[in-house]
Design an enzyme around this catalytic site. Structure first.
Site, short mmCIF file in Angstrom:
data_model
loop_
_atom_site.label_atom_id
_atom_site.label_comp_id
_atom_site.label_asym_id
_atom_site.label_seq_id
_atom_site.Cartn_x
_atom_site.Cartn_y
_atom_site.Cartn_z
N ASP A 8 0.87 -1.17 0.00
CA ASP A 8 0.00 0.00 0.00
C ASP A 8 0.92 1.23 0.00
O ASP A 8 2.14 1.10 -0.16
CB ASP A 8 -1.02 -0.04 1.15
CG ASP A 8 -0.40 0.13 2.51
OD1 ASP A 8 0.84 0.25 2.61
OD2 ASP A 8 -1.16 0.17 3.51
N CYS A 65 2.41 -3.94 3.81
CA CYS A 65 1.64 -2.75 4.19
C CYS A 65 2.28 -2.22 5.47
O CYS A 65 3.46 -2.46 5.72
CB CYS A 65 0.14 -3.04 4.30
SG CYS A 65 -0.36 -4.19 5.60
N HIS A 98 6.65 -26.10 6.30
CA HIS A 98 5.54 -26.85 6.90
C HIS A 98 4.17 -26.45 6.34
O HIS A 98 3.28 -27.29 6.27
CB HIS A 98 5.51 -26.63 8.42
CG HIS A 98 6.65 -27.33 9.12
ND1 HIS A 98 6.70 -27.47 10.49
CD2 HIS A 98 7.78 -27.93 8.64
CE1 HIS A 98 7.81 -28.13 10.83
NE2 HIS A 98 8.49 -28.41 9.72
N HIS A 133 2.95 -32.80 6.53
CA HIS A 133 2.58 -31.39 6.36
C HIS A 133 1.62 -31.23 5.18
O HIS A 133 0.74 -30.38 5.20
CB HIS A 133 3.84 -30.53 6.16
CG HIS A 133 4.83 -30.68 7.27
ND1 HIS A 133 4.52 -30.35 8.57
CD2 HIS A 133 6.10 -31.16 7.29
CE1 HIS A 133 5.57 -30.60 9.34
NE2 HIS A 133 6.53 -31.10 8.60
C1 RB5 Z 1 -2.55 2.07 6.64
O1 RB5 Z 1 -2.66 3.17 7.49
C2 RB5 Z 1 -2.42 0.80 7.47
O2 RB5 Z 1 -3.63 0.52 8.09
C3 RB5 Z 1 -1.96 -0.36 6.60
O3 RB5 Z 1 -0.74 -0.07 6.03
C4 RB5 Z 1 -1.77 -1.70 7.30
O4 RB5 Z 1 -0.95 -1.58 8.40
C5 RB5 Z 1 -3.00 -2.45 7.59
O5 RB5 Z 1 -2.97 -3.60 8.08
#
Ligand code: RB5
Length: 149
Positions: A8, A65, A98, A133
């Site tokens: 993101d 993210c 696993h 597994h």
């Molecule tokens: C974005 O602010 C944040 O929520 C995203 O990068 C992530 O950490 C969500 O799980």
């Protein structure tokens, strides 16, 4: 291997660093975005990378993210995806050996770039061990089948 990568806006810088590193390790990187640091929503990229993996356009996926949590949950909604969120290399390695994970996630707000590289290397180099597994992976797939809408 062909590695699909996505993030993101929070993780766009780490995505670039990890893409270059995965290239250095000898893999092809397919960047599913985002292209800029403009605010966006992690589920979009979790879905795109997960679909590339189950659709076999990529052999594996990497998602980043802020924490790795939201984007891994999103990827795990796609049938056939086993995404793991890791903040150290040991779990990354075992998740492949696993659990035969096909998507690795981590958080740009959690790990620095050098630790992220260690996590990625451990995961890419590990191999699924099969055997008992494999039986458990089948049990996971059975749960997925039982809960199709
Ligand atoms: C974005 O602010 C944040 O929520 C995203 O990068 C992530 O950490 C969500 O799980």
């Amino acid at each position: 291997m062909r590695i699909a990568i996505g993030s993101d806006h929070v993780a766009i810088e780490l995505k670039a660093i990890i893409s270059a590193y995965v290239n250095e390790l000898g893999h092809e990187v397919m960047d599913y975005g985002p292209k800029t640091s403009e605010r966006t929503d992690y589920p979009k990229y979790g879905k795109l990378v997960a679909e590339a993996v189950v659709g076999k356009q990529a052999d594996a996926g990497i998602l980043i993210c802020g924490t790795g949590v939201g984007i891994s949950i999103s990827a795990n909604k796609v049938k056939g995806i086993r995404a793991v969120v890791c903040s150290e290399p040991y779990s990354a390695q075992l998740s492949k050996q696993h659990n035969n994970t096909n998507v690795l996630a981590f958080g740009a707000r959690v790990v620095g770039s050098e630790l992220a590289k260690m996590i990625v290397k451990a995961w890419l180099e590990a191999e699924f061990e099969g055997g008992r597994h494999g039986d458990r992976i089948k049990m996971i797939s059975d749960i997925e089948e039982q809960h199709l809408c």
